[in-house]
Scaffold this motif. Structure first.
Motif, PDB file in Angstrom:
ATOM      1  N   GLY A 101       0.773  -1.245   0.000  1.00  0.00           N
ATOM      2  CA  GLY A 101       0.000   0.000   0.000  1.00  0.00           C
ATOM      3  C   GLY A 101       0.801   1.290   0.000  1.00  0.00           C
ATOM      4  O   GLY A 101       0.245   2.353   0.247  1.00  0.00           O
ATOM      5  N   GLY A 102       2.122   1.226  -0.261  1.00  0.00           N
ATOM      6  CA  GLY A 102       2.926   2.450  -0.249  1.00  0.00           C
ATOM      7  C   GLY A 102       3.581   2.724  -1.584  1.00  0.00           C
ATOM      8  O   GLY A 102       3.214   2.157  -2.619  1.00  0.00           O
ATOM      9  N   GLN A 103       4.583   3.614  -1.553  1.00  0.00           N
ATOM     10  CA  GLN A 103       5.292   4.012  -2.769  1.00  0.00           C
ATOM     11  C   GLN A 103       6.793   3.799  -2.634  1.00  0.00           C
ATOM     12  O   GLN A 103       7.543   4.151  -3.535  1.00  0.00           O
ATOM     13  CB  GLN A 103       5.052   5.516  -3.038  1.00  0.00           C
ATOM     14  N   ALA A 104       7.247   3.277  -1.514  1.00  0.00           N
ATOM     15  CA  ALA A 104       8.693   3.160  -1.258  1.00  0.00           C
ATOM     16  C   ALA A 104       9.333   2.161  -2.211  1.00  0.00           C
ATOM     17  O   ALA A 104       8.693   1.202  -2.661  1.00  0.00           O
ATOM     18  CB  ALA A 104       8.932   2.739   0.178  1.00  0.00           C
ATOM     19  N   THR A 105      10.605   2.407  -2.498  1.00  0.00           N
ATOM     20  CA  THR A 105      11.349   1.474  -3.347  1.00  0.00           C
ATOM     21  C   THR A 105      11.922   0.353  -2.478  1.00  0.00           C
ATOM     22  O   THR A 105      11.917   0.428  -1.248  1.00  0.00           O
ATOM     23  CB  THR A 105      12.516   2.201  -4.032  1.00  0.00           C
ATOM     24  N   THR A 106      12.446  -0.641  -3.152  1.00  0.00           N
ATOM     25  CA  THR A 106      13.085  -1.764  -2.474  1.00  0.00           C
ATOM     26  C   THR A 106      14.213  -1.236  -1.578  1.00  0.00           C
ATOM     27  O   THR A 106      14.359  -1.639  -0.417  1.00  0.00           O
ATOM     28  CB  THR A 106      13.678  -2.725  -3.538  1.00  0.00           C
ATOM     29  N   GLU A 107      14.995  -0.319  -2.133  1.00  0.00           N
ATOM     30  CA  GLU A 107      16.142   0.211  -1.400  1.00  0.00           C
ATOM     31  C   GLU A 107      15.703   1.043  -0.189  1.00  0.00           C
ATOM     32  O   GLU A 107      16.296   0.956   0.880  1.00  0.00           O
ATOM     33  CB  GLU A 107      17.000   1.053  -2.343  1.00  0.00           C
ATOM     34  N   GLU A 108      14.650   1.834  -0.390  1.00  0.00           N
ATOM     35  CA  GLU A 108      14.154   2.648   0.738  1.00  0.00           C
ATOM     36  C   GLU A 108      13.670   1.762   1.882  1.00  0.00           C
ATOM     37  O   GLU A 108      13.889   2.065   3.058  1.00  0.00           O
ATOM     38  CB  GLU A 108      13.028   3.591   0.267  1.00  0.00           C
ATOM     39  N   MET A 109      13.025   0.664   1.534  1.00  0.00           N
ATOM     40  CA  MET A 109      12.585  -0.260   2.596  1.00  0.00           C
ATOM     41  C   MET A 109      13.811  -0.856   3.302  1.00  0.00           C
ATOM     42  O   MET A 109      13.847  -0.960   4.524  1.00  0.00           O
ATOM     43  CB  MET A 109      11.708  -1.372   1.988  1.00  0.00           C
ATOM     44  N   GLY A 110      14.835  -1.217   2.520  1.00  0.00           N
ATOM     45  CA  GLY A 110      16.072  -1.736   3.130  1.00  0.00           C
ATOM     46  C   GLY A 110      16.677  -0.719   4.083  1.00  0.00           C
ATOM     47  O   GLY A 110      17.072  -1.050   5.209  1.00  0.00           O
ATOM     48  N   THR A 111      16.727   0.534   3.639  1.00  0.00           N
ATOM     49  CA  THR A 111      17.305   1.596   4.469  1.00  0.00           C
ATOM     50  C   THR A 111      16.503   1.771   5.762  1.00  0.00           C
ATOM     51  O   THR A 111      17.082   1.920   6.849  1.00  0.00           O
ATOM     52  CB  THR A 111      17.328   2.934   3.677  1.00  0.00           C
ATOM     53  N   ALA A 112      15.178   1.729   5.646  1.00  0.00           N
ATOM     54  CA  ALA A 112      14.327   1.906   6.843  1.00  0.00           C
ATOM     55  C   ALA A 112      14.593   0.775   7.847  1.00  0.00           C
ATOM     56  O   ALA A 112      14.662   1.017   9.065  1.00  0.00           O
ATOM     57  CB  ALA A 112      12.864   1.925   6.428  1.00  0.00           C
TER      58      ALA A 112
END
Ligand code: ATP
Length: 357
Positions: free
Chosen positions: A336-347
């Motif tokens: 349900g979001g817009q984050a990229t794969t990398e942004e999720m990794g960073t989070a």
């Protein structure tokens, strides 16, 4: 605490993208836990490798994998190579020859991840799928290809040893984790030979070795409905190779999707390395877009850490995943979001770090 040898097979499609994030987590852990180090052996076994070399893995694959403490696997599947090649020349030989006879798949509700079922939070059970025999055998054949009389035979092979050991693994897990009940999936009313042996072996092992645990047994069709109607009533689900495969995708579905579901192919005796991988495949439809959810892959790395004895560190990785979801800010498209794969990794890396400050 120690130094661990881990083989990395990212494979095809989104396998490459989600694995990159799992590797960032492992690198971060090396910084955060000075007594842990990983010797990563990155192996390019994939459909590209097949197209170049005519085989999915080199001939000496056993010699390469055998000295590893564990294997972290991404996903395999590519339109240019037949599934029977990608699966039967890579995943199946590793699972079968390394006696990874347990396929372990946790199914768990996560913070802010809505189940498509109404009012279904608090789902938490584990599936123990028989992983080395059963319906996924290559015994059989085809005759009269292309003719009206064409025929195919595919044999299911179930052995007393195979059924007993997966039952024992499910019972031991239930006992260790304070569970009260094991649910067996069967279809012995219709598949009268193999599934009757399944029922008899499961019943005997549970009665003789785990008398304190309740055993319930359901026909697979009814059980599929119960997964939807009352998923919270399950604790440990025990199933054959085919039934377990289907139930674990259904399990993923009821807790929010394939991007969140990890699995382990486990050789509990540790005679061979075990292999950890997301339940999802290479997802060709979203491959290369950088939007795949890396949680299933990162959670699979956490299961690997648990398996090699780093239980506390594994718990921190899972806490970090849960903290990101709890915050409900960084979400990939599938949830349900817009984050990229990398942004999720960073989070997830940020939440991991937060536990060390
Ligand atoms: P394969 O043949 O490799 O199994 P597939 O497309 O048949 O590939 P999956 O790879 O399991 O099966 O994917 C099913 C669908 O689930 C994909 O179309 C994709 O949209 C979605 N999906 C799977 N994994 C993820 C993920 N990590 N993040 C986001 N969506 C995913």
């Amino acid at each position: 605490m120690g130094s661990y040898k881990i083989a990395i097979i990212e494979g095809d499609g989104i396998g490459k993208e989600v694995m990159a994030q799992a590797l960032r987590i492992l690198c971060e852990l090396e910084q955060l836990e000075p007594e842990i180090s990983f010797q990563l052996e990155q192996l390019d076994w994939s459909s590209d490798y097949y197209l170049e070399h005519g085989r999915m893995m080199p001939e000496n694959w056993r010699d390469i994998l055998m000295p590893q403490d564990a294997i972290l696997f991404g996903a395999i599947g590519d339109a240019r190579v037949k599934d029977e090649v990608t699966i039967w020349e890579l995943i199946m030989p590793i699972r079968k020859e390394f006696r990874q006879y347990i396929n372990y798949r946790p199914v768990q509700s996560l913070p802010n991840i809505a189940s498509p079922l109404e009012d279904k939070t608090g789902i938490n059970f584990s599936i123990f799928r028989e992983n080395a025999e059963g319906e996924y055998s290559n015994s059989g054949g085809r005759m009269f290809k292309g003719e009206p009389s064409e025929m195919a035979i595919q044999n299911t092979i179930m052995t007393r040893t195979g059924i007993e050991r997966i039952t024992r693994a499910a019972g031991e897990y239930a006992r260790k984790h304070g569970k009260c009940k094991v649910t067996s999936a069967t279809k012995s009313n219709a598949i009268i030979h193999t599934n009757t042996l399944w029922d008899e072996c499961v019943e005997r092992v549970m009665r003789e070795e785990f008398p304190e645990l309740e055993l319930e047994s359901y026909y697979i069709d009814a059980l599929a409905a119960y997964f939807v109607q009352r998923p919270k009533s399950f604790e440990v689900v025990l199933a054959s190779n085919l039934f377990g495969d289907i139930l674990s995708d259904l399990g993923s579905g009821i807790v929010g999707g394939l991007g969140l579901s990890p699995s382990g192919n486990i050789n509990p005796e540790k005679d061979y390395p075990s292999m950890f991988e997301p339940v999802h495949g290479s997802a060709p439809d979203i491959a290369g877009l950088g939007i795949a959810n890396p949680i299933a892959q990162i959670w699979s790395a956490a299961l690997l850490l648990e398996h090699i004895g780093e239980t506390e560190v594994a718990g921190k990785v899972i806490n970090a995943i849960q903290a990101v979801l709890e915050e409900n800010r960084v979400l990939t498209k599938d949830i349900g979001g817009q984050a990229t794969t990398e942004e999720m990794g960073t989070a997830i890396i940020e939440k991991l770090n937060a536990q060390y400050t």
